[in-house]
Write a protein that holds these residues in place. Structure first.
Motif, short mmCIF file in Angstrom:
data_model
loop_
_atom_site.label_atom_id
_atom_site.label_comp_id
_atom_site.label_asym_id
_atom_site.label_seq_id
_atom_site.Cartn_x
_atom_site.Cartn_y
_atom_site.Cartn_z
N SER A 196 -87.71 -42.79 60.50
CA SER A 196 -88.30 -44.15 59.91
C SER A 196 -87.26 -44.67 59.07
CB SER A 196 -89.55 -43.91 59.22
OG SER A 196 -89.96 -45.17 58.69
N MET A 197 -86.57 -45.77 59.28
CA MET A 197 -85.56 -46.41 58.59
C MET A 197 -86.17 -47.50 57.44
SD MET A 197 -82.85 -45.74 60.46
CE MET A 197 -81.66 -46.97 59.92
N TYR A 198 -85.45 -47.17 56.22
CA TYR A 198 -85.77 -47.99 55.00
C TYR A 198 -84.34 -48.58 54.44
CZ TYR A 198 -84.55 -43.92 52.23
OH TYR A 198 -83.74 -42.87 51.72
N THR A 199 -84.61 -49.60 53.74
CA THR A 199 -83.61 -50.18 52.96
C THR A 199 -84.35 -50.96 51.69
OG1 THR A 199 -81.75 -51.99 53.12
CG2 THR A 199 -83.82 -52.72 53.95
N LYS A 200 -83.45 -51.42 50.87
CA LYS A 200 -83.82 -51.89 49.50
C LYS A 200 -83.47 -53.44 49.46
CE LYS A 200 -81.54 -48.48 47.75
NZ LYS A 200 -80.91 -47.98 46.41
N PRO A 201 -84.37 -54.22 48.90
CA PRO A 201 -83.76 -55.67 48.85
C PRO A 201 -82.79 -55.72 47.62
CG PRO A 201 -86.04 -55.15 47.71
CD PRO A 201 -85.73 -54.06 48.44
N THR A 202 -82.09 -56.97 48.05
CA THR A 202 -81.05 -57.13 46.76
C THR A 202 -81.69 -57.41 45.42
OG1 THR A 202 -81.07 -59.50 47.62
CG2 THR A 202 -79.53 -57.77 48.80
N VAL A 227 -87.17 -62.92 52.10
CA VAL A 227 -86.11 -62.09 51.36
C VAL A 227 -86.00 -60.59 51.82
CG1 VAL A 227 -87.27 -61.13 49.11
CG2 VAL A 227 -84.66 -61.31 49.17
N HIS A 228 -87.26 -60.12 52.25
CA HIS A 228 -87.49 -58.88 52.77
C HIS A 228 -86.73 -58.84 54.11
CE1 HIS A 228 -90.63 -58.45 49.82
NE2 HIS A 228 -89.76 -57.55 49.48
N LEU A 229 -86.99 -59.89 54.96
CA LEU A 229 -86.63 -60.19 56.40
C LEU A 229 -85.03 -60.23 56.36
CD1 LEU A 229 -89.63 -62.36 57.66
CD2 LEU A 229 -89.50 -59.89 58.08
N GLU A 230 -84.82 -61.00 55.52
CA GLU A 230 -82.86 -61.09 55.42
C GLU A 230 -82.31 -59.75 55.12
OE1 GLU A 230 -79.61 -62.40 55.92
OE2 GLU A 230 -81.29 -63.68 56.29
N THR A 231 -83.04 -58.99 54.09
CA THR A 231 -82.54 -57.76 54.14
C THR A 231 -82.39 -56.98 55.27
OG1 THR A 231 -83.38 -57.91 51.74
CG2 THR A 231 -82.74 -55.67 52.49
N VAL A 232 -83.67 -56.69 55.72
CA VAL A 232 -83.82 -56.01 57.18
C VAL A 232 -82.63 -56.43 58.19
CG1 VAL A 232 -85.18 -55.51 59.23
CG2 VAL A 232 -86.04 -55.36 56.98
N ARG A 233 -82.55 -57.87 58.23
CA ARG A 233 -81.40 -58.20 59.38
C ARG A 233 -80.12 -57.55 58.86
NH1 ARG A 233 -84.92 -62.43 60.14
NH2 ARG A 233 -84.17 -63.82 58.07
N ARG A 234 -79.71 -57.76 57.47
CA ARG A 234 -78.43 -57.16 57.16
C ARG A 234 -78.34 -55.57 57.38
NH1 ARG A 234 -78.08 -55.17 52.54
NH2 ARG A 234 -79.74 -56.05 51.60
N SER A 249 -80.03 -53.86 59.67
CA SER A 249 -80.01 -53.53 61.05
C SER A 249 -78.51 -53.80 61.56
CB SER A 249 -80.68 -54.42 61.82
OG SER A 249 -82.07 -54.24 61.44
N ALA A 250 -77.68 -54.78 61.13
CA ALA A 250 -76.51 -55.28 61.32
C ALA A 250 -75.51 -53.99 60.86
CB ALA A 250 -76.32 -56.49 60.97
N GLU A 251 -75.71 -53.54 59.67
CA GLU A 251 -75.02 -52.71 59.27
C GLU A 251 -75.10 -51.00 59.96
OE1 GLU A 251 -75.71 -52.21 54.80
OE2 GLU A 251 -74.91 -54.43 54.97
N ALA A 252 -76.21 -50.89 60.40
CA ALA A 252 -76.69 -49.74 61.01
C ALA A 252 -76.09 -49.84 62.44
CB ALA A 252 -78.16 -49.55 61.05
N ASP A 253 -76.19 -50.79 62.99
CA ASP A 253 -75.41 -51.12 64.62
C ASP A 253 -74.08 -50.70 64.40
OD1 ASP A 253 -78.00 -51.56 65.57
OD2 ASP A 253 -77.91 -53.54 65.60
N ALA A 254 -73.57 -51.34 63.40
CA ALA A 254 -71.97 -51.05 63.01
C ALA A 254 -71.56 -49.88 62.94
CB ALA A 254 -71.49 -52.31 62.21
N ALA A 255 -72.19 -49.20 62.26
CA ALA A 255 -72.16 -47.74 61.96
C ALA A 255 -72.38 -46.85 63.35
CB ALA A 255 -72.78 -47.28 60.76
N ASP A 256 -73.13 -47.33 64.04
CA ASP A 256 -73.18 -46.45 65.30
C ASP A 256 -71.87 -46.47 66.30
OD1 ASP A 256 -75.70 -45.52 64.35
OD2 ASP A 256 -77.03 -46.97 65.61
#
Length: 142
Positions: free
Chosen positions: A50-56, A125-132, A134-141
């Protein structure tokens, strides 16, 4: 000593100490902060996450859950619920508030009150944080 009571020093009737074939699997949920997710393992094998992130803004206050996956090979065992419950309870115990962008987590929250009072409404702001994230996670793969 009676035959129906065993002490720690007595052997069991199964000298190999192997679990019976219908024994439940060993399930472990653990935080993997380096990857921004909680992992669930079954008998030591990765079964999902289960993926999670933190808002800015207020990054220490909220934990945004945005993607939950259980491998098809482990489906039908209730692992998504176990993973979600443990991830949310652990997060709240660590002082985080929950933001459920993940459809599964949002659905789970509607039928469980385990973390009631610690859930925040999804905002742009949460949706924008998730977009960011997700992009970072995709790039790391790659």
């Amino acid at each position: 000593m009676t035959a129906d009571k065993l002490t720690a020093d007595e052997p069991t009737t199964d000298p190999t100490n192997t679990p019976p074939p219908d024994a439940p699997d060993e399930v472990e949920v653990r935080d993997n902060p380096g990857r921004g997710r909680f992992d669930i393992l079954v008998d030591g094998e990765q079964a999902g996450f289960s993926m999670y992130t933190k808002p800015t803004e207020d990054p220490d206050d909220q934990r945004i859950f945005y993607h939950t996956v259980i491998d098809d090979a482990f489906g039908g065992r209730g692992l998504a619920g176990t993973l979600t419950r443990t991830a949310l309870l652990t997060s709240v115990a660590e002082g985080h508030r929950i933001v459920a962008v993940c459809p599964y987590v949002a659905h789970w929250l509607r039928s469980h009150d385990d973390v009631e009072g610690s859930v925040d409404t999804v905002r742009p702001v949460h949706l924008e944080t998730v977009r960011r994230a997700s992009a970072e996670a995709d790039a790391a793969d790659f």
